[in-house]
Design a protein around this motif. Structure first.
Motif, PDB file in Angstrom:
ATOM      1  N   GLU A 292      12.708 -67.074  -4.658  1.00 45.46           N
ATOM      2  CA  GLU A 292      13.389 -68.026  -4.862  1.00 45.46           C
ATOM      3  C   GLU A 292      12.551 -69.258  -5.379  1.00 45.46           C
ATOM      4  O   GLU A 292      13.023 -69.566  -6.045  1.00 45.46           O
ATOM      5  N   MET A 293      11.694 -69.122  -4.272  1.00 46.49           N
ATOM      6  CA  MET A 293      10.450 -70.206  -4.160  1.00 46.49           C
ATOM      7  C   MET A 293       9.388 -70.476  -5.293  1.00 46.49           C
ATOM      8  O   MET A 293       9.407 -71.476  -5.764  1.00 46.49           O
ATOM      9  N   LEU A 294       8.946 -69.105  -5.413  1.00 42.13           N
ATOM     10  CA  LEU A 294       7.826 -68.548  -6.707  1.00 42.13           C
ATOM     11  C   LEU A 294       8.707 -68.983  -7.891  1.00 42.13           C
ATOM     12  O   LEU A 294       8.095 -69.588  -8.667  1.00 42.13           O
TER      13      LEU A 294
ATOM     14  N   MET B 261       1.691 -79.129   0.427  1.00 41.42           N
ATOM     15  CA  MET B 261       3.392 -78.502  -0.926  1.00 41.42           C
ATOM     16  C   MET B 261       4.034 -78.634   0.111  1.00 41.42           C
ATOM     17  O   MET B 261       5.313 -78.651  -0.622  1.00 41.42           O
ATOM     18  N   GLY B 262       4.263 -79.054   1.267  1.00 38.78           N
ATOM     19  CA  GLY B 262       5.157 -79.975   1.690  1.00 38.78           C
ATOM     20  C   GLY B 262       5.943 -81.055   0.407  1.00 38.78           C
ATOM     21  O   GLY B 262       6.388 -81.334   0.228  1.00 38.78           O
ATOM     22  N   VAL B 263       4.504 -81.835   0.622  1.00 35.93           N
ATOM     23  CA  VAL B 263       4.953 -83.210  -0.475  1.00 35.93           C
ATOM     24  C   VAL B 263       5.737 -82.570  -1.527  1.00 35.93           C
ATOM     25  O   VAL B 263       6.049 -82.979  -2.322  1.00 35.93           O
ATOM     26  N   LYS B 264       4.461 -81.534  -2.367  1.00 37.44           N
ATOM     27  CA  LYS B 264       5.789 -81.192  -3.637  1.00 37.44           C
ATOM     28  C   LYS B 264       6.454 -80.370  -3.808  1.00 37.44           C
ATOM     29  O   LYS B 264       7.235 -81.228  -4.852  1.00 37.44           O
ATOM     30  N   LEU B 265       6.938 -79.683  -2.884  1.00 44.14           N
ATOM     31  CA  LEU B 265       7.811 -79.272  -2.766  1.00 44.14           C
ATOM     32  C   LEU B 265       9.187 -79.909  -1.961  1.00 44.14           C
ATOM     33  O   LEU B 265      10.098 -80.253  -3.261  1.00 44.14           O
ATOM     34  N   ALA B 266       9.425 -80.754  -1.750  1.00 44.05           N
ATOM     35  CA  ALA B 266       9.971 -82.218  -1.321  1.00 44.05           C
ATOM     36  C   ALA B 266      10.315 -82.936  -2.422  1.00 44.05           C
ATOM     37  O   ALA B 266      11.392 -83.068  -2.400  1.00 44.05           O
ATOM     38  N   LYS B 267       9.313 -83.427  -3.368  1.00 47.38           N
ATOM     39  CA  LYS B 267       9.113 -83.814  -4.529  1.00 47.38           C
ATOM     40  C   LYS B 267      10.609 -83.705  -5.486  1.00 47.38           C
ATOM     41  O   LYS B 267      11.551 -83.731  -5.830  1.00 47.38           O
ATOM     42  N   MET B 268       9.812 -82.041  -5.547  1.00 48.17           N
ATOM     43  CA  MET B 268      10.405 -80.597  -6.383  1.00 48.17           C
ATOM     44  C   MET B 268      11.761 -80.998  -6.126  1.00 48.17           C
ATOM     45  O   MET B 268      12.975 -81.284  -7.418  1.00 48.17           O
TER      46      MET B 268
ATOM     47  N   ALA C  59      -1.831 -88.794  -0.922  1.00 50.29           N
ATOM     48  CA  ALA C  59      -1.007 -88.782  -1.049  1.00 50.29           C
ATOM     49  C   ALA C  59       0.161 -88.751  -1.821  1.00 50.29           C
ATOM     50  O   ALA C  59       1.240 -88.259  -2.461  1.00 50.29           O
ATOM     51  N   LEU C  60      -0.286 -90.299  -2.256  1.00 52.75           N
ATOM     52  CA  LEU C  60       0.931 -90.387  -3.577  1.00 52.75           C
ATOM     53  C   LEU C  60       0.363 -89.710  -4.929  1.00 52.75           C
ATOM     54  O   LEU C  60       1.585 -89.544  -5.828  1.00 52.75           O
ATOM     55  N   ALA C  61      -0.426 -89.452  -5.322  1.00 53.86           N
ATOM     56  CA  ALA C  61      -1.518 -88.368  -6.794  1.00 53.86           C
ATOM     57  C   ALA C  61      -0.210 -87.205  -6.316  1.00 53.86           C
ATOM     58  O   ALA C  61      -0.157 -86.568  -7.125  1.00 53.86           O
ATOM     59  N   LEU C  62       0.227 -86.147  -4.760  1.00 57.58           N
ATOM     60  CA  LEU C  62       0.663 -85.019  -4.977  1.00 57.58           C
ATOM     61  C   LEU C  62       2.057 -85.875  -4.777  1.00 57.58           C
ATOM     62  O   LEU C  62       2.676 -84.276  -5.550  1.00 57.58           O
ATOM     63  N   GLY C  63       2.669 -86.475  -4.877  1.00 53.94           N
ATOM     64  CA  GLY C  63       4.260 -87.005  -5.695  1.00 53.94           C
ATOM     65  C   GLY C  63       4.983 -87.987  -4.609  1.00 53.94           C
ATOM     66  O   GLY C  63       6.325 -87.887  -4.611  1.00 53.94           O
ATOM     67  N   ALA C  64       4.450 -87.677  -3.151  1.00 58.27           N
ATOM     68  CA  ALA C  64       5.157 -88.466  -1.588  1.00 58.27           C
ATOM     69  C   ALA C  64       5.214 -90.230  -2.787  1.00 58.27           C
ATOM     70  O   ALA C  64       4.797 -90.673  -3.448  1.00 58.27           O
TER      71      ALA C  64
ATOM     72  N   GLY D 200       3.426 -72.561   0.847  1.00 56.86           N
ATOM     73  CA  GLY D 200       4.717 -73.194  -0.336  1.00 56.86           C
ATOM     74  C   GLY D 200       5.264 -72.711   0.853  1.00 56.86           C
ATOM     75  O   GLY D 200       6.774 -73.523   0.646  1.00 56.86           O
ATOM     76  N   ILE D 201       5.782 -71.024   1.247  1.00 58.08           N
ATOM     77  CA  ILE D 201       7.038 -70.426   1.273  1.00 58.08           C
ATOM     78  C   ILE D 201       7.367 -71.447   2.927  1.00 58.08           C
ATOM     79  O   ILE D 201       8.472 -71.448   3.614  1.00 58.08           O
ATOM     80  N   THR D 202       6.599 -71.330   3.900  1.00 56.96           N
ATOM     81  CA  THR D 202       6.628 -72.065   5.501  1.00 56.96           C
ATOM     82  C   THR D 202       7.445 -73.318   5.356  1.00 56.96           C
ATOM     83  O   THR D 202       7.694 -74.202   5.639  1.00 56.96           O
ATOM     84  N   THR D 203       6.498 -74.003   3.750  1.00 57.15           N
ATOM     85  CA  THR D 203       6.789 -75.225   3.898  1.00 57.15           C
ATOM     86  C   THR D 203       8.824 -75.435   3.174  1.00 57.15           C
ATOM     87  O   THR D 203       9.623 -76.175   3.771  1.00 57.15           O
ATOM     88  N   TYR D 204       9.195 -75.162   2.249  1.00 55.13           N
ATOM     89  CA  TYR D 204       9.833 -74.417   1.527  1.00 55.13           C
ATOM     90  C   TYR D 204      11.376 -74.260   2.441  1.00 55.13           C
ATOM     91  O   TYR D 204      12.162 -74.520   2.136  1.00 55.13           O
ATOM     92  N   SER D 205      10.660 -73.275   2.942  1.00 57.85           N
ATOM     93  CA  SER D 205      11.964 -72.362   3.868  1.00 57.85           C
ATOM     94  C   SER D 205      12.688 -73.780   5.013  1.00 57.85           C
ATOM     95  O   SER D 205      14.130 -74.040   4.896  1.00 57.85           O
ATOM     96  N   PRO D 206      11.765 -74.330   6.354  1.00 58.80           N
ATOM     97  CA  PRO D 206      12.578 -75.646   6.388  1.00 58.80           C
ATOM     98  C   PRO D 206      13.442 -76.844   5.248  1.00 58.80           C
ATOM     99  O   PRO D 206      14.329 -77.160   5.644  1.00 58.80           O
TER     100      PRO D 206
END
Length: 350
Positions: A303-305, A190-197, A215-220, A161-167
């Motif tokens: 913050e991410m959590l 997680m990158g897909v989910k967080l970018a969408k969030m 991938a679409l189901a994850l939110g892409a 989560g944090i490895t993708t959220y931070s960038p």
């Protein structure tokens, strides 16, 4: 205190039951009985010494969620009974410019890894979350506000989560931005989910046509098969940022070509062998950048959590008992997991 753990003694021996010692709770320490620990690809690399720096015995695990069972006299943020988490680091020097700016992950004297790190002044290696309990200084412990039934799926947020959220945060992912996520694995999903969030338009890249629906189901919003030249060409010069999560050496030029002027390709996957050198002209003609990012700060992780709890975002996980860790490693090496293994640490008592 002596507790049960799983450790490997060399690059060629399997993980097996092992007893370890945890320090007594000091005035600034938080003691956590570990409920769940995610299985990161880094665990596999380190256990098998694929990066050439492993100290043995090695007890992996840096995606830790558990319950606080003791606190030091000077601890103010945590109380016994709280749900708490520990990620990839458990200390830093606290006095370099990076630490002063709250960027402990870039500590100029080297932060202390949750496992396979050096204990300050002792020369001993730290031992991670494939264990029953951990003791960590308060400043490196995170609060968890997800519901109890989500705690296993929260564990991978502490690394994936944090490895993708931070960038994503640093390079401004959000409304009006087109963001690419390369790889649909532990990090990529997680990158897909967080970018969408965060409100971005998200395009997932995969080498496998069979992963499109997942991938679409994850939110892409869109999915591109990166081996399909026509699909890639349709997105030329259009991305504000592409986050590359793939932990295998591959050609970066195809993704540089998809960046808009001043766009950035950010690498967070750690391959065993270096990527081929990119073509300079692809970067020059558009003032494009290739950058890297390492986990995230403690403040960013909190913050991410908190954001994930508010938006009901967790990792997609497959639960295992600790006795199945070698099978999980073999499957992880083949990419056979959707998308993160998580250990039920209660199985350590068996």
């Amino acid at each position: 205190m002596t507790i049960k753990a799983y450790a490997t003694q060399s690059a060629t021996t399997p993980l097996a039951p092992f007893e370890i010692e945890r320090r007594a709770v000091g005035p600034h320490d938080v003691q956590i009985d570990i409920l769940f620990c995610g299985v990161c690809h880094s665990d596999l690399h380190q256990a098998r010494n694929e990066w050439g720096n492993t100290q043995y015995p090695c007890v992996p695990g840096h995606e830790i969620v558990g319950r606080v069972t003791a606190v030091g006299d000077h601890v103010r943020k945590f109380a016994v009974g709280d749900v708490a988490a520990v990620g990839c680091m458990v200390d830093s020097c606290q006095h370099c410019p990076a630490c002063d700016e709250g960027l402990e992950q870039y500590c100029e004297n080297g932060f202390t890894l949750t496992y396979n790190g050096n204990m300050a002044g002792q020369g001993e290696n730290t031992l991670g979350g494939y264990s029953q309990r951990i003791v960590v200084t308060e400043g490196f412990v995170l609060k968890v506000s997800h519901s109890e039934d989500q705690l296993a799926a929260v564990a991978p947020l502490l690394c994936a989560g944090i490895t993708t959220y931070s960038p994503l945060k640093h390079w401004g992912a959000g409304p009006g931005k087109k963001i690419g996520i390369v790889g649909i694995g532990g990090l990529g999903h997680m990158g897909v989910k967080l970018a969408k969030m965060l409100g971005a338009h998200v395009v997932a890249f995969t080498t496998s046509p069979g992963k499109k629906e997942a991938a679409l189901a994850l939110g892409a919003d869109e999915v591109v098969v990166s081996k399909n030249e026509d699909e890639m060409a349709a997105h030329a010069n259009s991305f504000d940022m592409i986050l590359d999560t793939v932990a295998a050496s591959h050609n970066l030029d195809a993704f540089v070509a998809l960046l808009h002027r001043d766009g950035t390709l950010v690498l967070v996957g750690a391959p065993e062998h270096p990527h081929p050198s990119p073509q300079v002209f692809g970067l020059m003609m558009g003032r494009k950048s290739i950058a890297g990012s390492a986990i995230g700060s403690i403040a960013e992780t909190q913050e991410m959590l908190d954001l994930c709890a508010r938006h009901n975002v967790v990792s997609d996980v497959e639960m295992i008992g600790i006795q199945d860790i070698e099978t999980a490693y073999d499957r992880l090496a083949r990419g056979d997991v959707r998308y993160r293994f998580v250990i039920d640490n209660q199985t350590l008592a068996a």
